[in-house]
Write a protein that holds these residues in place. Sequence first.
Motif, PDB file in Angstrom:
ATOM      1  N   PHE A  33     -36.097 -28.974  -9.498  1.00 24.73           N
ATOM      2  CA  PHE A  33     -37.375 -28.911 -10.209  1.00 24.73           C
ATOM      3  C   PHE A  33     -37.463 -27.633 -11.025  1.00 24.73           C
ATOM      4  CE2 PHE A  33     -41.872 -27.808 -10.551  1.00 24.73           C
ATOM      5  CZ  PHE A  33     -42.388 -28.974 -11.102  1.00 24.73           C
ATOM      6  N   THR A  34     -37.057 -26.532 -10.387  1.00 31.43           N
ATOM      7  CA  THR A  34     -37.105 -25.241 -11.086  1.00 31.43           C
ATOM      8  C   THR A  34     -36.147 -25.214 -12.261  1.00 31.43           C
ATOM      9  OG1 THR A  34     -37.662 -24.120  -9.019  1.00 31.43           O
ATOM     10  CG2 THR A  34     -36.785 -22.755 -10.788  1.00 31.43           C
ATOM     11  N   TYR A  35     -34.954 -25.748 -12.066  1.00 29.55           N
ATOM     12  CA  TYR A  35     -33.909 -25.644 -13.083  1.00 29.55           C
ATOM     13  C   TYR A  35     -34.102 -26.630 -14.223  1.00 29.55           C
ATOM     14  CZ  TYR A  35     -29.330 -24.085 -14.685  1.00 29.55           C
ATOM     15  OH  TYR A  35     -28.305 -23.527 -15.396  1.00 29.55           O
ATOM     16  N   TYR A  36     -34.572 -27.864 -13.890  1.00 33.48           N
ATOM     17  CA  TYR A  36     -34.664 -28.901 -14.913  1.00 33.48           C
ATOM     18  C   TYR A  36     -36.060 -29.043 -15.524  1.00 33.48           C
ATOM     19  CZ  TYR A  36     -30.188 -30.613 -13.138  1.00 33.48           C
ATOM     20  OH  TYR A  36     -28.885 -30.726 -12.759  1.00 33.48           O
ATOM     21  N   ILE A  37     -37.092 -28.914 -14.696  1.00 31.32           N
ATOM     22  CA  ILE A  37     -38.451 -29.203 -15.157  1.00 31.32           C
ATOM     23  C   ILE A  37     -39.163 -27.960 -15.668  1.00 31.32           C
ATOM     24  CG2 ILE A  37     -40.645 -30.274 -14.562  1.00 31.32           C
ATOM     25  CD1 ILE A  37     -38.174 -32.131 -14.423  1.00 31.32           C
ATOM     26  N   ILE A  50     -26.622 -33.152 -17.167  1.00 36.27           N
ATOM     27  CA  ILE A  50     -26.356 -34.588 -17.088  1.00 36.27           C
ATOM     28  C   ILE A  50     -27.358 -35.223 -16.139  1.00 36.27           C
ATOM     29  CG2 ILE A  50     -24.683 -36.329 -16.330  1.00 36.27           C
ATOM     30  CD1 ILE A  50     -22.474 -34.297 -17.046  1.00 36.27           C
ATOM     31  N   ASP A  51     -27.939 -36.337 -16.554  1.00 38.37           N
ATOM     32  CA  ASP A  51     -28.834 -37.077 -15.664  1.00 38.37           C
ATOM     33  C   ASP A  51     -27.959 -37.863 -14.688  1.00 38.37           C
ATOM     34  OD1 ASP A  51     -30.582 -38.798 -14.391  1.00 38.37           O
ATOM     35  OD2 ASP A  51     -31.728 -39.266 -16.201  1.00 38.37           O
ATOM     36  N   TRP A 152     -16.792 -43.217 -16.295  1.00 36.17           N
ATOM     37  CA  TRP A 152     -17.799 -42.455 -15.541  1.00 36.17           C
ATOM     38  C   TRP A 152     -18.223 -41.169 -16.240  1.00 36.17           C
ATOM     39  CZ3 TRP A 152     -16.123 -38.444 -11.536  1.00 36.17           C
ATOM     40  CH2 TRP A 152     -17.241 -37.799 -10.990  1.00 36.17           C
ATOM     41  N   LEU A 153     -17.277 -40.352 -16.680  1.00 31.73           N
ATOM     42  CA  LEU A 153     -17.602 -39.013 -17.165  1.00 31.73           C
ATOM     43  C   LEU A 153     -18.012 -39.008 -18.638  1.00 31.73           C
ATOM     44  CD1 LEU A 153     -14.730 -36.923 -15.511  1.00 31.73           C
ATOM     45  CD2 LEU A 153     -17.120 -37.075 -14.777  1.00 31.73           C
ATOM     46  N   PRO A 154     -19.177 -38.436 -18.948  1.00 27.78           N
ATOM     47  CA  PRO A 154     -19.596 -38.337 -20.347  1.00 27.78           C
ATOM     48  C   PRO A 154     -18.825 -37.219 -21.057  1.00 27.78           C
ATOM     49  CG  PRO A 154     -21.206 -37.251 -18.937  1.00 27.78           C
ATOM     50  CD  PRO A 154     -20.183 -37.883 -18.018  1.00 27.78           C
ATOM     51  N   ASN A 173     -23.973 -35.330  -6.793  1.00 30.46           N
ATOM     52  CA  ASN A 173     -24.422 -35.784  -8.106  1.00 30.46           C
ATOM     53  C   ASN A 173     -23.695 -35.041  -9.223  1.00 30.46           C
ATOM     54  OD1 ASN A 173     -26.565 -37.514  -7.092  1.00 30.46           O
ATOM     55  ND2 ASN A 173     -27.674 -35.634  -6.623  1.00 30.46           N
ATOM     56  N   LEU A 174     -23.178 -35.767 -10.188  1.00 32.15           N
ATOM     57  CA  LEU A 174     -22.638 -35.148 -11.393  1.00 32.15           C
ATOM     58  C   LEU A 174     -23.822 -34.595 -12.171  1.00 32.15           C
ATOM     59  CD1 LEU A 174     -20.153 -34.755 -13.312  1.00 32.15           C
ATOM     60  CD2 LEU A 174     -20.823 -36.922 -14.368  1.00 32.15           C
TER      61      LEU A 174
END
Length: 201
Positions: A33-37, A50-51, A152-154, A173-174
């Motif tokens: 939450f802290t890092y993404y939101i 990456i989601d 799989w990998l973007p 999680n990737l």
Amino acid sequence: MQDNPGKQAQNTGRWKLLAVVAVCAFPIIASYFTYYIIKPTGRNNYGALIDPRLHPIPEAQLQVTELDGKAAPLAQFKGKWVLLQTGPADCQETCKKQLFDMQQLRLMQGKERERLERVWLVTDAQPLDTLVMREFDGTSMLRVNGDALKAWLPVEPGGQTSDHLYLIDPLGNLMMRFPKDADPNKIKKDIAKLLKASAIG
């Protein structure tokens, strides 16, 4: 009519289990939450986020094995942060640089280095150079289905999976991809932020 004591005990046990799971999961959820939101002014990520919902690890399709053919699913690394690189067994200059960078990135984390694992997913069945294996001892070198890996990998537009280093979180999680010819010092900063924000892994 009184409740069944056995059922009451079972319900109590379930609530306790849920409470334990919630306590264990909260630190990683909070760090995400802290890092993404929450995006404070001035915070920049070097790696591309990456989601993980769009790129779940396809364990069955990847068919990950040890070099001797023994099954070795990526789930074995759950609980650790994983720096991941991919490529053929014929490890040329770029491949060796990535292996070296992963080695150094782990060392640069100081006392936190035990939280970080290094994995090289080899995309073909050719033998590995013994000298490379010795030089980068400590890196988990595993074989994988190359087609499933590509699915799989973007990658960056026009790129390929071997161009990048990837990061997998302790929940499996990737979650990050670093650019081609990445700057190790900038990768180090991203990893240090994540390790600091997370109490898990």
